[in-house]
Structure formats: C-alpha cells, structure tokens
Design an enzyme around this catalytic site. Structure first.
Site, PDB file in Angstrom:
ATOM      1  N   HIS A  86       0.894  -1.233  -0.053  1.00 57.08           N
ATOM      2  CA  HIS A  86       0.136   0.161  -0.054  1.00 57.08           C
ATOM      3  C   HIS A  86       0.930   1.327   0.029  1.00 57.08           C
ATOM      4  O   HIS A  86       1.825   1.523   0.818  1.00 57.08           O
ATOM      5  CB  HIS A  86      -0.866   0.112   1.344  1.00 57.08           C
ATOM      6  CG  HIS A  86      -1.954   1.086   1.180  1.00 57.08           C
ATOM      7  ND1 HIS A  86      -3.263   0.915   0.687  1.00 57.08           N
ATOM      8  CD2 HIS A  86      -1.759   2.240   2.114  1.00 57.08           C
ATOM      9  CE1 HIS A  86      -3.796   2.103   0.854  1.00 57.08           C
ATOM     10  NE2 HIS A  86      -2.948   2.867   1.741  1.00 57.08           N
TER      11      HIS A  86
ATOM     12  N   MET B 199       0.269  11.765  -0.754  1.00 54.67           N
ATOM     13  CA  MET B 199      -0.259  12.854  -0.065  1.00 54.67           C
ATOM     14  C   MET B 199       0.470  14.217  -0.593  1.00 54.67           C
ATOM     15  O   MET B 199       1.544  14.390  -0.672  1.00 54.67           O
ATOM     16  CB  MET B 199      -0.019  12.987   1.438  1.00 54.67           C
ATOM     17  CG  MET B 199      -0.296  11.567   2.146  1.00 54.67           C
ATOM     18  SD  MET B 199       0.045  11.638   3.988  1.00 54.67           S
ATOM     19  CE  MET B 199      -0.505  10.129   4.434  1.00 54.67           C
TER      20      MET B 199
HETATM   21  C1  DX5 Z   1      -3.429   7.345   6.334  1.00 58.52           C
HETATM   22  C2  DX5 Z   1      -2.796   6.535   5.429  1.00 58.52           C
HETATM   23  C3  DX5 Z   1      -2.654   5.032   5.886  1.00 58.52           C
HETATM   24  C4  DX5 Z   1      -1.432   4.911   6.941  1.00 58.52           C
HETATM   25  C5  DX5 Z   1      -1.991   3.772   8.013  1.00 58.52           C
HETATM   26  O1  DX5 Z   1      -3.640   8.490   5.830  1.00 58.52           O
HETATM   27  O2  DX5 Z   1      -3.658   6.315   4.372  1.00 58.52           O
HETATM   28  O3  DX5 Z   1      -2.290   4.082   4.918  1.00 58.52           O
HETATM   29  O4  DX5 Z   1      -0.343   4.841   6.438  1.00 58.52           O
HETATM   30  O5  DX5 Z   1      -1.019   3.707   8.852  1.00 58.52           O
HETATM   31  P1  DX5 Z   1      -1.350   3.044  10.157  1.00 58.52           P
HETATM   32  O6  DX5 Z   1      -1.594   1.842  10.059  1.00 58.52           O
HETATM   33  O7  DX5 Z   1      -0.176   3.322  11.099  1.00 58.52           O
HETATM   34  O8  DX5 Z   1      -2.781   3.715  10.816  1.00 58.52           O
HETATM   35 ZN    ZN Z   2      -3.701   4.445   3.003  1.00 62.48          ZN
END
Ligand code: DX5
Ligand code: ZN
Length: 225
Positions: free
Chosen positions: A37, A41
């Site tokens: 994944h 951003m």
């Molecule tokens: C949040 C991201 C997630 C994030 C998840 O904005 O889209 O993919 O990296 O991280 P954890 O598992 O640490 O909440």
């Molecule tokens: Zn994500």
C-alpha cells in the site's frame, strides 16, 4: 489480477524507512505481505506531504505482489496517467477530492488500472452507490487521512452497509488506518477483505531484522481467523 475475497494484508510503506523503500518492500513481501500500500499525499487534500508518481515509479521494480496506490490528493485527474506510467495496479481516489469522481474512476480504468474509491470517516456509504459498476475497490478510512499511527475510528457499521450494497460484485472492501490485531477482526467480521496496516506491521523490525514484520503480519491474520 484475479479477484478473490480472501483476507489480504497490505503494509503501508508510510511506516517504512523512507531512505530504503526498495529493501523495505522486499523484506515485507518476503515476510508475507499480500499487497504493498502506497500513500500519496499532497499537503492540500490532507495536511501532510509524502511523495508522488516519481517515487512510485522508482519503487515499482521492487514490488512483486500488487502496487496499491492510495491518492490523498486533489485534483486527481491531471495525475492519473503519471501513476499508470509508474506501474500502479490499483489507483484509489477519494470521493471527497472533487466534484467528478465518476469521471475519475472511468479515467483510472481507461488508463488500464483497477479503480478504487476511498471514503473519509465522515462520508456515508451511500456516496458510492451509483459508482459500483466503475469500482474495483472501496477503501474505508478508519482514521482521518494524512498520518500513520493514528487511533482506529470504528466504521464497522459502514463496512456492513457496503458489504450488503456490493453483494456478489467483484469489489474489494479495504480498511485503512489504525488496523492492528485488536481492530482487524471487527472490520473483517463486518465484511472487509483487504487490511492496510502501517505501524502495526513495521514496528519492531528493520531491513536487517525483518522477522518482526512477519510476526506482526501473522498476528493480524491469526486475530481474524
Ligand atoms: C493514512 C494512510 C494510511 C496509513 C496507515 O492517511 O492512508 O495508509 O499509513 O497507517 P497506520 O496503519 O499506522 O494507521
Ligand atoms: Zn492509505
């Protein structure tokens, strides 16, 4: 990519060593990751900047499984071709990112990728009711997007609604944010099949000590079995 609804763990490289993405990806895949994944951003749609299509292209050769790219950017459409060229298998855009998500999903498929649509915690399941024929994956955010390591927000009721809405269609339900061995079973029981996990997978390990990645992935899987 053939469709099946078996449980898959998709580690988010947002929690990996940014100076060592290639080796981190290879380590976490060797330790049992099903997909990778990739969180993009823009500092505009979300209050944080990660990286863009150039980085995605650079890491692509290190991914043997599936490159699951989550765009937290607005606008989306001008960048779709760049992510296709970077080798994304799945490209997910937020329903909140613009007024023409229908067109965006068409364009993602048109560029040869699977199309995902993401819902922020405050956005109801009904927002995607008329998009299902254009959608390969629904990403249910269980944190407000922008940062890793946040606390899980319970969206099990939304997941249940989506599962019912989707029926037999070949559409994944992905959960993103605060997934760990405690929260994962709640959303899996409600109908999710793809679990994104950043901090819960990468904690305690490194490229020179990757065994904790495997133990962390197995702990999530076992909790859901
Ligand atoms: C949040 C991201 C997630 C994030 C998840 O904005 O889209 O993919 O990296 O991280 P954890 O598992 O640490 O909440
Ligand atoms: Zn994500």
């Amino acid at each position: 990519m053939t469709f099946d609804r078996s449980l898959k763990i998709a580690p988010s490289i947002l929690a990996a060593d940014f100076a060592n993405f290639g080796a981190e990806i290879e380590a976490v895949e060797a330790q049992g990751a099903d997909w990778i994944h990739v969180d993009v951003m823009d500092g505009h749609f979300v209050p944080n900047i990660s990286f863009g299509a150039t980085t995605c292209a650079a890491i692509r050769p290190h991914i043997k499984t599936v490159m699951d790219v989550h765009l937290m950017i607005a606008p989306v459409d001008p960048y779709i071709d760049a992510f296709a060229d970077a080798g994304a298998d799945i490209l997910t855009a937020h329903v909140e990112a613009g007024p023409h998500i229908h067109r965006t999903l068409q364009a993602i498929r048109g560029a040869g990728m699977k199309a995902g649509v993401a819902l922020n915690p405050g956005t109801p399941a009904q927002m995607i009711e008329h998009l299902l024929d254009l959608t390969d994956l629904v990403c249910v955010m269980t944190v407000n997007p922008g940062f890793g390591g946040q606390k899980f927000i319970d969206m099990t009721a939304k997941v249940r609604e989506l599962r019912k809405m989707i029926g037999d269609r070949p559409i994944h339900i992905e959960i993103d944010g605060g997934v760990d061995p405690t929260t994962a079973p709640l959303v899996v029981e409600a109908g999710a099949d793809i679990l994104v996990a950043g901090s819960a997978v990468f904690k305690g390990g490194s490229v020179t000590n990757p065994a904790p990645y495997g133990a962390n992935i197995r702990a999530i899987r076992t909790a859901c079995a």
